[in-house]
Design an enzyme around this catalytic site. Structure first.
Site, PDB file in Angstrom:
ATOM      1  N   GLY A   1      -3.053  -0.928   4.261  1.00 43.39           N
ATOM      2  CA  GLY A   1      -2.878  -2.384   4.222  1.00 43.39           C
ATOM      3  C   GLY A   1      -2.646  -2.968   5.603  1.00 43.39           C
ATOM      4  O   GLY A   1      -2.172  -2.278   6.503  1.00 43.39           O
ATOM      5  N   CYS A   2      -3.004  -4.266   5.767  1.00 45.79           N
ATOM      6  CA  CYS A   2      -2.824  -4.926   7.064  1.00 45.79           C
ATOM      7  C   CYS A   2      -1.403  -5.417   7.259  1.00 45.79           C
ATOM      8  O   CYS A   2      -0.939  -5.577   8.372  1.00 45.79           O
ATOM      9  CB  CYS A   2      -3.773  -6.115   7.193  1.00 45.79           C
ATOM     10  N   VAL A   3      -0.732  -5.728   6.163  1.00 48.27           N
ATOM     11  CA  VAL A   3       0.619  -6.282   6.287  1.00 48.27           C
ATOM     12  C   VAL A   3       1.587  -5.427   5.475  1.00 48.27           C
ATOM     13  O   VAL A   3       1.334  -5.183   4.301  1.00 48.27           O
ATOM     14  CB  VAL A   3       0.672  -7.734   5.784  1.00 48.27           C
TER      15      VAL A   3
END
Lengths: 104, 178
Positions: free
Chosen positions: A102-104
């Site tokens: 995931g990016c965040v």
């Protein structure tokens, strides 16, 4: 996918050393993996690792830092203190899981 | 500290990730992000990249200037908007964006898509960035233009500083202007 021996544990890992089969992991191995990256596991570390393992079993992917903090109820600041520098990757490594995507 | 494995002749040695190895190409890597836009869609790229850099152990500084000031102003930070006007990326007829209510609709739709993938709101995101060790700085000129003081800003903004102070603080950093 290399097969290696680590302190008596036969494990399959990727090129960076992350376990490729989460089933090969156990708590004894976690202590060995932690020591490999200079960590000594405490109860606080275990809380994060248990969350990661349980969440992976449900979701099929490694929780991001944010997920560990919001759903696992461990503040981001604490995660940085427990797993300094790169908390998401270090947690995943010790928990025998792939790197989070995931990016965040 | 490294614990050695019990490798025998037949078995490959353990592979240990080098999490704390110093990157020789960029020792003491530092990232400076200048956020100059206050639209909802323009706030997120800087916040996401800052968060990613911090998670990789990179020292990260954000400088909020011009319209980017809205991201750290208490009154506006929770209410950033997304407009279709002048944005061909929506792939909708340009005239539509000008109709009444379209900005509100596009904004709420974007907010929902962001929440759906478990990305925090702007104020929560700032909280996470600060908790991860990120530094937030406000632009002196933008504060003066808008007659705002530190009281009007998000509590964890470290200070209102001049552009040259920011450049000084981020000596040697990689820089991103958004």
């Amino acid at each position: 996918m290399p097969e290696t021996m680590l302190d008596g544990h036969r494990i399959h890992v990727d090129a960076e050393g992350f376990l490729t089969d989460p089933a090969e992991w156990d708590e004894e191995l976690a202590d060995v993996l932690a020591a490999q990256i200079g960590l000594t596991l405490t109860d606080a570390h275990w809380k994060a690792l248990h969350f990661l393992r349980a969440d992976f079993a449900q979701q099929g992917e490694t929780a991001t830092l944010r997920r560990v903090s919001t759903l696992g109820a461990i503040p981001v600041k604490e995660l940085f203190a427990l797993f300094p520098g790169k908390p998401a990757k270090k947690m995943a490594y010790v928990a025998g899981l792939p790197k989070p995507h995931g990016c965040v | 500290m490294t614990v050695h494995d019990t490798t025998t002749d037949r078995e490959a040695p353990a592979i240990v990730p080098q999490f704390d190895a110093v990157d020789e190409a960029a020792p003491g890597r530092k990232l400076a992000i200048i956020c100059s836009k206050g639209n909802l869609d323009m706030a997120y790229p800087g916040l996401i990249l800052a968060n990613a850099a911090l998670g990789e152990g990179v020292e990260t500084h954000l400088f909020f200037t011009f319209w980017g000031f809205d991201i750290i102003t208490k009154k506006t930070m929770g209410d950033l908007k997304f407009t279709m006007l002048g944005n061909t990326a929506t792939h909708m007829p340009q005239g539509l964006g000008g109709l009444p209510g379209m900005t509100a609709m596009a904004t709420s739709r974007m907010r929902r898509s962001i929440a759906d993938i478990d990305v925090p709101t702007v104020p929560e995101f700032l909280e996470q960035i600060v908790a991860s060790g990120g530094h937030l700085w406000a632009c002196r000129m933008s504060a003066d233009m808008n007659h705002l003081t530190t009281d009007d800003l998000y509590d964890d903004v470290e200070a209102i500083i001049s552009a040259s102070d920011f450049i000084e603080k981020t000596a040697g950093a990689q820089l991103l202007f958004i």
